[in-house]
Design an enzyme around this catalytic site. Structure first.
Site, PDB file in Angstrom:
ATOM      1  N   HIS A  50      61.316 105.772  37.524  1.00 37.06           N
ATOM      2  CA  HIS A  50      62.594 106.274  36.756  1.00 37.06           C
ATOM      3  C   HIS A  50      63.329 107.249  37.168  1.00 37.06           C
ATOM      4  CE1 HIS A  50      61.133 104.601  32.822  1.00 37.06           C
ATOM      5  NE2 HIS A  50      60.179 104.429  33.427  1.00 37.06           N
ATOM      6  N   TYR A 316      52.366 111.583  36.970  1.00 35.91           N
ATOM      7  CA  TYR A 316      53.830 112.311  36.900  1.00 35.91           C
ATOM      8  C   TYR A 316      53.912 113.934  37.247  1.00 35.91           C
ATOM      9  CZ  TYR A 316      55.158 109.380  33.051  1.00 35.91           C
ATOM     10  OH  TYR A 316      55.312 107.911  32.282  1.00 35.91           O
TER      11      TYR A 316
HETATM   12  C1  HEM Z   1      49.591 103.852  34.791  1.00 36.50           C
HETATM   13  C2  HEM Z   1      51.035 103.920  34.288  1.00 36.50           C
HETATM   14  C3  HEM Z   1      52.084 104.733  34.539  1.00 36.50           C
HETATM   15  C4  HEM Z   1      52.342 105.372  35.749  1.00 36.50           C
HETATM   16  C5  HEM Z   1      51.666 105.552  37.126  1.00 36.50           C
HETATM   17  C6  HEM Z   1      53.886 105.803  35.612  1.00 36.50           C
HETATM   18  C7  HEM Z   1      54.487 106.686  36.403  1.00 36.50           C
HETATM   19  C8  HEM Z   1      55.368 107.549  36.222  1.00 36.50           C
HETATM   20  C9  HEM Z   1      56.084 108.545  37.133  1.00 36.50           C
HETATM   21  C10 HEM Z   1      55.279 108.825  38.566  1.00 36.50           C
HETATM   22  C11 HEM Z   1      57.191 109.140  36.555  1.00 36.50           C
HETATM   23  C12 HEM Z   1      58.214 110.180  37.345  1.00 36.50           C
HETATM   24  C13 HEM Z   1      57.694 111.229  36.635  1.00 36.50           C
HETATM   25  C14 HEM Z   1      58.573 112.762  37.122  1.00 36.50           C
HETATM   26  O1  HEM Z   1      58.674 112.648  38.347  1.00 36.50           O
HETATM   27  O2  HEM Z   1      58.794 113.644  36.045  1.00 36.50           O
HETATM   28  C15 HEM Z   1      57.477 108.246  35.411  1.00 36.50           C
HETATM   29  C16 HEM Z   1      58.512 108.568  34.624  1.00 36.50           C
HETATM   30  C17 HEM Z   1      58.608 107.796  33.427  1.00 36.50           C
HETATM   31  N1  HEM Z   1      57.567 107.141  32.759  1.00 36.50           N
HETATM   32 FE1  HEM Z   1      56.010 106.307  33.518  1.00 36.50          FE
HETATM   33  N2  HEM Z   1      54.287 105.696  34.166  1.00 36.50           N
HETATM   34  C18 HEM Z   1      53.282 104.842  33.666  1.00 36.50           C
HETATM   35  C19 HEM Z   1      53.355 104.300  32.386  1.00 36.50           C
HETATM   36  C20 HEM Z   1      54.211 104.609  31.358  1.00 36.50           C
HETATM   37  C21 HEM Z   1      54.425 104.037  30.121  1.00 36.50           C
HETATM   38  C22 HEM Z   1      53.287 103.444  29.563  1.00 36.50           C
HETATM   39  C23 HEM Z   1      55.504 104.403  29.499  1.00 36.50           C
HETATM   40  C24 HEM Z   1      56.019 104.405  28.248  1.00 36.50           C
HETATM   41  C25 HEM Z   1      55.449 104.053  27.176  1.00 36.50           C
HETATM   42  C26 HEM Z   1      56.443 105.137  30.671  1.00 36.50           C
HETATM   43  C27 HEM Z   1      57.601 105.696  30.524  1.00 36.50           C
HETATM   44  C28 HEM Z   1      58.115 106.570  31.610  1.00 36.50           C
HETATM   45  C29 HEM Z   1      59.419 107.215  31.155  1.00 36.50           C
HETATM   46  C30 HEM Z   1      60.351 107.042  30.152  1.00 36.50           C
HETATM   47  C31 HEM Z   1      59.516 107.841  32.281  1.00 36.50           C
HETATM   48  C32 HEM Z   1      60.886 108.829  32.661  1.00 36.50           C
HETATM   49  C33 HEM Z   1      60.795 110.131  32.167  1.00 36.50           C
HETATM   50  C34 HEM Z   1      61.781 111.247  32.603  1.00 36.50           C
HETATM   51  O3  HEM Z   1      62.903 110.632  32.282  1.00 36.50           O
HETATM   52  O4  HEM Z   1      61.392 112.327  33.179  1.00 36.50           O
HETATM   53  N3  HEM Z   1      55.382 105.021  31.785  1.00 36.50           N
HETATM   54  N4  HEM Z   1      56.203 107.325  35.231  1.00 36.50           N
END
Ligand code: HEM
Length: 327
Positions: A50, A316
């Site tokens: 993201h 995260y």
């Molecule tokens: C094992 C599953 C997942 C992994 C490994 C993962 C990994 C990540 C990582 C590494 C980030 C960046 C975090 C940061 O630097 O602050 C991220 C952001 C995000 N993820 Fe996931 N994610 C997963 C599942 C999900 C799921 C299930 C959802 C929704 C229900 C989701 C929604 C989001 C959103 C909306 C962001 C952006 C948050 C922001 O704007 O800072 N992710 N994810």
């Protein structure tokens, strides 16, 4: 006797296979960070997933129904300041805004006692895989081969072997990406528990419904090469006044999945509108240094054991630590 020897043969085969099985260790948080980098390149100081997004600010006020039903700090009825971030998935900060991929919507609520409550949702009702191992396998199978392109046969074989990857693929294939961040419905996807006024933990999922209504891109906009409009459309929309989303909670039945984020609940479940998220301006840097870890929950909320939800916190945290230190 015959049966016995077949059993022995099976046992010796599985023992011989042990070293291989040991190679396929369960997915670790850093495996995801590496997999995102393989797919999108190394972008220093940016979210490892993201990466492309926009901040917004506003507030949240619980509805009287939400206040009456739940014993949760976030549903006290007081208006709480909120920092938001909309995003596109993947580590590529240049991903086009018309990509057939989920959109993200995250919010951090600040409570009067200093605690925080996070949500991080997608505009799709299901996740890409039922557990971290399958999600990692899917990312790895999508990675470019030596010729720089993904091996489509390998990816198709992976999906066939893992039918839980199908619901999201089917959903994305049958819905147009949103016209604007303000015209999408967002889903919490995982199961949570919220303490009711009767003291019981209530099993819920939730969605955020746009008061502007749902509107997708046209086919012409989908084919357009100019893929950078979502942030601008949000700014323009906010010039006309606040953007609002209703926070709608669905009450789960005992048979509704708790730990599988690829299984939707039937859409006839009882619901309650627990409040309104309001955005008043966008485009500042209020969310840049926030980590919207979805397991940061205020009093009254409890996370389920969904292994995907569990995996999100450590992944995260690694991404957060790296980007804050310029990696
Ligand atoms: C094992 C599953 C997942 C992994 C490994 C993962 C990994 C990540 C990582 C590494 C980030 C960046 C975090 C940061 O630097 O602050 C991220 C952001 C995000 N993820 Fe996931 N994610 C997963 C599942 C999900 C799921 C299930 C959802 C929704 C229900 C989701 C929604 C989001 C959103 C909306 C962001 C952006 C948050 C922001 O704007 O800072 N992710 N994810």
């Amino acid at each position: 006797m015959r049966k016995h020897s077949v059993f022995l043969l099976a046992a010796s085969v599985s023992i011989a296979a042990l070293p291989l099985a040991a190679d396929t260790k369960p997915a670790q948080p850093n495996d995801f960070i590496e997999a995102f980098a393989k797919l999108s390149g190394d972008h220093k100081g940016m979210r490892k997933n993201h990466a492309k997004g926009v901040c917004a600010v506003g507030d949240f006020t619980a509805s009287q129904e939400g206040v009456d039903h739940f014993d949760a700090d976030v549903f006290s009825g007081k208006t709480l300041p909120v920092v938001y971030r909309f995003s596109l998935p993947g580590g590529n900060p240049m991903i086009p805004d018309n990509a057939r991929a989920p959109r993200g919507f995250a919010a951090q609520f600040s409570l009067p006692n200093g605690s925080k409550h996070n949500i991080a949702t997608l505009n799709v009702p299901v996740f890409a895989a039922k557990d971290p191992d399958t999600f990692l396998g899917l990312l790895q199978a999508s990675a470019p081969a030596t010729d720089g392109k993904p091996d489509m046969a390998k990816l198709a074989a992976f999906k066939t072997a893992h039918p839980d990857t199908k619901p999201l693929e089917q959903w994305l294939g049958s819905h147009q990406p949103p016209y604007s961040y303000a015209t999408a419905e967002y889903f919490g996807i995982h199961t949570f528990y919220i303490r009711g006024k009767n003291g019981e933990q209530t099993k819920v999922r939730f969605q955020l419904k746009p008061q502007d209504g749902i509107k997708g891109l046209t086919d012409a906009e989908l084919a357009d090469k100019n893929g950078d409009f979502l942030s601008q459309r949000l700014t323009e929309r906010l010039q006309q006044g606040p953007v609002s989303f209703d926070w709608v909670v669905s009450f789960g039945q005992p048979e509704d999945s708790v730990n599988d984020p690829t299984q939707q609940w039937p859409d006839n479940r009882e619901t309650l509108t627990v409040g309104t998220l309001r955005l008043t301006s966008s485009g500042d840097d209020s969310c840049t240094k926030l980590n919207f870890d979805p397991n940061v929950l205020s009093l009254g909320f409890t996370a389920s054991d969904d292994p995907v939800l569990r995996m999100r916190s450590p992944a995260y945290a690694i991404s957060f630590g790296k980007r804050l230190s310029g990696q």
